[in-house]
Design an enzyme around this catalytic site. Structure first.
Site, PDB file in Angstrom:
ATOM      1  N   GLU A  93     -18.629  11.307  15.159  1.00 29.41           N
ATOM      2  CA  GLU A  93     -17.666  10.594  16.255  1.00 29.41           C
ATOM      3  C   GLU A  93     -17.498  11.587  17.278  1.00 29.41           C
ATOM      4  O   GLU A  93     -17.335  11.177  18.701  1.00 29.41           O
ATOM      5  CB  GLU A  93     -16.404   9.826  15.759  1.00 29.41           C
ATOM      6  CG  GLU A  93     -15.636   9.013  16.745  1.00 29.41           C
ATOM      7  CD  GLU A  93     -14.465   9.697  17.574  1.00 29.41           C
ATOM      8  OE1 GLU A  93     -14.063   9.474  18.573  1.00 29.41           O
ATOM      9  OE2 GLU A  93     -14.191  11.032  17.164  1.00 29.41           O
ATOM     10  N   GLU A  94     -16.967  12.759  17.131  1.00 27.80           N
ATOM     11  CA  GLU A  94     -16.583  13.786  17.888  1.00 27.80           C
ATOM     12  C   GLU A  94     -17.535  14.336  18.944  1.00 27.80           C
ATOM     13  O   GLU A  94     -17.213  14.902  19.714  1.00 27.80           O
ATOM     14  CB  GLU A  94     -15.862  15.052  17.106  1.00 27.80           C
ATOM     15  CG  GLU A  94     -14.715  14.428  16.190  1.00 27.80           C
ATOM     16  CD  GLU A  94     -13.371  14.288  17.183  1.00 27.80           C
ATOM     17  OE1 GLU A  94     -13.356  14.153  18.322  1.00 27.80           O
ATOM     18  OE2 GLU A  94     -12.374  13.817  16.532  1.00 27.80           O
TER      19      GLU A  94
ATOM     20  N   ILE B 150       1.121  -1.266   0.021  1.00 25.92           N
ATOM     21  CA  ILE B 150       0.113  -0.086   0.003  1.00 25.92           C
ATOM     22  C   ILE B 150       0.886   1.195  -0.240  1.00 25.92           C
ATOM     23  O   ILE B 150       1.302   1.601   1.113  1.00 25.92           O
ATOM     24  CB  ILE B 150      -1.039   0.219   1.206  1.00 25.92           C
ATOM     25  CG1 ILE B 150      -1.776  -1.202   1.347  1.00 25.92           C
ATOM     26  CG2 ILE B 150      -1.746   1.216   1.195  1.00 25.92           C
ATOM     27  CD1 ILE B 150      -2.595  -1.906   0.354  1.00 25.92           C
TER      28      ILE B 150
ATOM     29  N   ASP C 204      -8.492   4.986  14.252  1.00 25.93           N
ATOM     30  CA  ASP C 204      -8.582   6.361  14.683  1.00 25.93           C
ATOM     31  C   ASP C 204      -7.368   7.004  15.049  1.00 25.93           C
ATOM     32  O   ASP C 204      -6.668   6.737  16.306  1.00 25.93           O
ATOM     33  CB  ASP C 204      -9.640   6.600  15.714  1.00 25.93           C
ATOM     34  CG  ASP C 204      -9.951   7.865  16.272  1.00 25.93           C
ATOM     35  OD1 ASP C 204      -9.359   8.850  15.626  1.00 25.93           O
ATOM     36  OD2 ASP C 204     -11.136   8.066  17.012  1.00 25.93           O
TER      37      ASP C 204
ATOM     38  N   HIS D  53      -7.312  17.996  18.159  1.00 23.51           N
ATOM     39  CA  HIS D  53      -8.530  18.885  18.266  1.00 23.51           C
ATOM     40  C   HIS D  53      -7.980  20.467  18.094  1.00 23.51           C
ATOM     41  O   HIS D  53      -8.780  21.073  18.575  1.00 23.51           O
ATOM     42  CB  HIS D  53      -9.291  18.727  19.588  1.00 23.51           C
ATOM     43  CG  HIS D  53     -10.010  17.419  19.276  1.00 23.51           C
ATOM     44  ND1 HIS D  53     -10.788  17.112  20.288  1.00 23.51           N
ATOM     45  CD2 HIS D  53      -9.852  16.257  18.530  1.00 23.51           C
ATOM     46  CE1 HIS D  53     -11.020  15.792  20.261  1.00 23.51           C
ATOM     47  NE2 HIS D  53     -10.776  15.403  18.924  1.00 23.51           N
TER      48      HIS D  53
ATOM     49  N   HIS E 253     -13.707   6.814  11.937  1.00 23.59           N
ATOM     50  CA  HIS E 253     -14.549   8.238  11.852  1.00 23.59           C
ATOM     51  C   HIS E 253     -14.013   9.341  10.833  1.00 23.59           C
ATOM     52  O   HIS E 253     -12.878   9.258  10.648  1.00 23.59           O
ATOM     53  CB  HIS E 253     -15.025   8.898  13.144  1.00 23.59           C
ATOM     54  CG  HIS E 253     -13.753   9.470  13.855  1.00 23.59           C
ATOM     55  ND1 HIS E 253     -13.750  11.048  13.642  1.00 23.59           N
ATOM     56  CD2 HIS E 253     -12.953   9.241  14.602  1.00 23.59           C
ATOM     57  CE1 HIS E 253     -12.655  11.411  14.362  1.00 23.59           C
ATOM     58  NE2 HIS E 253     -12.447  10.672  15.059  1.00 23.59           N
TER      59      HIS E 253
ATOM     60  N   ASP F  67      -6.714  13.383  13.186  1.00 19.34           N
ATOM     61  CA  ASP F  67      -7.915  13.112  13.766  1.00 19.34           C
ATOM     62  C   ASP F  67      -9.160  13.138  12.890  1.00 19.34           C
ATOM     63  O   ASP F  67      -9.613  14.391  13.152  1.00 19.34           O
ATOM     64  CB  ASP F  67      -7.809  13.595  15.094  1.00 19.34           C
ATOM     65  CG  ASP F  67      -9.055  13.154  16.062  1.00 19.34           C
ATOM     66  OD1 ASP F  67      -9.601  11.795  15.683  1.00 19.34           O
ATOM     67  OD2 ASP F  67      -9.397  13.778  17.094  1.00 19.34           O
TER      68      ASP F  67
END
Length: 460
Positions: A191-192, A64, A220, A307, A145, A157
């Site tokens: 998801e968050e 890959i 994740d 985040h 997610h 993320d």
């Protein structure tokens, strides 16, 4: 990944995870009833138009290219840039991200389903992709997610996990893979906000359908810039599957606790489905001991941009991203227990001239002159490589088109201690004129080990 201060209690999840461990181990015993050994790429050796279809050894995953994964992440970054800087639930960037992934899967031959749900006053979307074939009473499921937080584009993320499983899914299609078990991939919304999308999916499944899922694998954050190599420890067999894969490449792992209950494995786990997965670390601090075995910087977070607005395309570690994506492919191939087929090839151009590769030296090239092909090269040009080398992790390998453009086939990887590169790569070379001189470029970037190009070929 959901913030630690989310609505679900982590300690309660750890207790529940322990309760499910024995059940999960029993349910997944049949998952591992396939050939053992590390998942290494082997040649598919497409031949002349009259040649028989070749098969890949059972349980062996294809290579890959990390460049392919990063191309998807570049697209997700562009989507965020065009949509207010994020890809969050209820925002236009999320739907555009889902449309991008769906378009790739539809074109590759997957059966895709978009599932809508409502949470926090906005419509959310899950994307499910099924690869035709395989025993639908035994489903191997990989998911991630797709949403970001409002603060930034969410490229690690969780663009990283989403792009990783997307490229593995596209490899399934490129290989013409025929799994014994049914393969399913999922991209979750919201998801968050507390695993809302994956929870909706699991709640919507009748119990009979839940029982058909032999295992769910969650990814994740797999490209953290100061990475660790964490393996989910909720199911003994799935944990061992990943630990063995990394051990075969001399990469140390730890059992993940930072992500306990904070991602989309939790809804599956809570209804008794065995879960596994990988994680490269978020806002916890890397210790001195971890820095010694994994590299990086002790005393800093695994992802200091977790985040935040700086979680951009620049916030990635290519080695972690590529290694974890390769591990995903290895798990998908091994758990589904099928074989790969490469259709009879078109016209083949081959070089069998030996080219020695200098140890820790300059790149060398092996040329092939292509003639008699009308127009452009195909979007799925097959490049079959046979390189003999005592430590293939030292090697970076590129295809060079007649225009001079390079296409990365393989990155150097100091953790890959196996010998030789025997693999068939698929390259989108549709912008190249087919006729002309193509080159295989190989460079040994580290000392001590030696080798040579034994041969290579192009199948148009």
């Amino acid at each position: 990944m959901l913030e630690l201060t989310g609505p679900l209690d982590g300690s309660a999840r750890r207790s529940r995870a322990a309760a499910f461990l024995a059940t999960g181990a029993a349910l997944t015993a049949t998952l591992l009833g396939v050939a053992s050994g590390p998942a290494l790429a082997v040649p598919t050796a497409a031949g002349s138009p009259a040649a028989a279809v070749s098969t890949r050894t059972r349980a062996d995953a294809p290579t890959i290219p990390v460049a392919n994964v990063k191309a998807h992440l570049n697209q997700l970054q562009s989507i965020a840039n065009a949509n207010g800087g994020n890809r969050a639930h209820g925002r236009s960037g999320y739907k555009a991200s889902l449309d991008y992934v769906k378009g790739k899967l539809d074109a590759a031959g997957f059966t895709t389903t978009v599932q809508q749900f409502t949470t926090s006053g906005a419509t959310g979307y899950n994307l499910i992709a099924d690869w035709p074939g395989g025993d639908t009473n035994h489903v191997v499921f990989a998911g991630s997610h797709l949403d970001s937080v409002n603060a930034g584009p969410g490229i690690n993320d969780n663009g990283s996990g989403s792009a990783g499983i997307l490229e593995v899914a596209l490899a399934v299609a490129r290989e013409g893979y025929k799994p014994d078990k049914h393969l399913r991939f999922g991209w979750w919304g919201a998801e968050e906000l507390g695993m809302r999308g994956s929870q909706y999916y699991v709640n919507s499944l009748p119990s009979a359908e839940r029982s058909k899922i032999d295992g769910y694998l969650n990814f994740d954050m797999i490209g953290s810039p100061n990475p660790g190599y964490y393996v989910y420890g909720y199911d003994a067999n799935l944990q061992s599957l990943f630990e063995d894969w990394f051990a075969a490449r001399n990469i140390a792992t730890e059992v993940d606790h930072e992500g306990d209950g904070r991602s989309d494995h939790a809804p599956f786990q809570n209804v008794g489905i065995p879960v596994g997965g990988l994680f490269s670390g978020a806002d916890y601090i890397k210790t001195d001991e971890q820095a010694q075995k994994w590299g990086g910087t002790a005393g800093r977070a695994f992802d200091a941009c977790y985040h935040r607005s700086c979680d951009t395309y620049a916030n990635l570690d290519d080695t972690a991203l590529g290694t974890n994506t390769a591990a995903i492919a290895g798990a998908v191939w091994k758990l589904s227990g099928g074989s790969s087929t490469t259709p009879p090839g078109g016209k083949v151009f081959e070089s069998k001239t030996r080219v020695d590769i200098p140890d820790a030296g300059a790149a060398v090239e092996s040329p092939i002159a292509v003639t008699g092909i009308t127009g452009k090269a195909p979007s799925a040009l097959k490049v079959t490589v046979d390189i003999k080398h005592t430590y293939r992790g030292d090697l970076a390998v590129d295809l060079v088109g007649p225009s001079g453009r390079t296409y990365r086939l393989k990155n150097a990887d100091s953790g890959d201690s196996a010998a030789d590169v025997n693999a068939t790569f698929t390259v989108d070379a549709a912008t190249e004129t087919a006729n002309g001189t193509w080159k295989l470029r190989v460079q040994d970037v580290a000392p001590q080990d030696v080798g040579y190009v034994a041969g290579w070929k192009l199948t148009f």
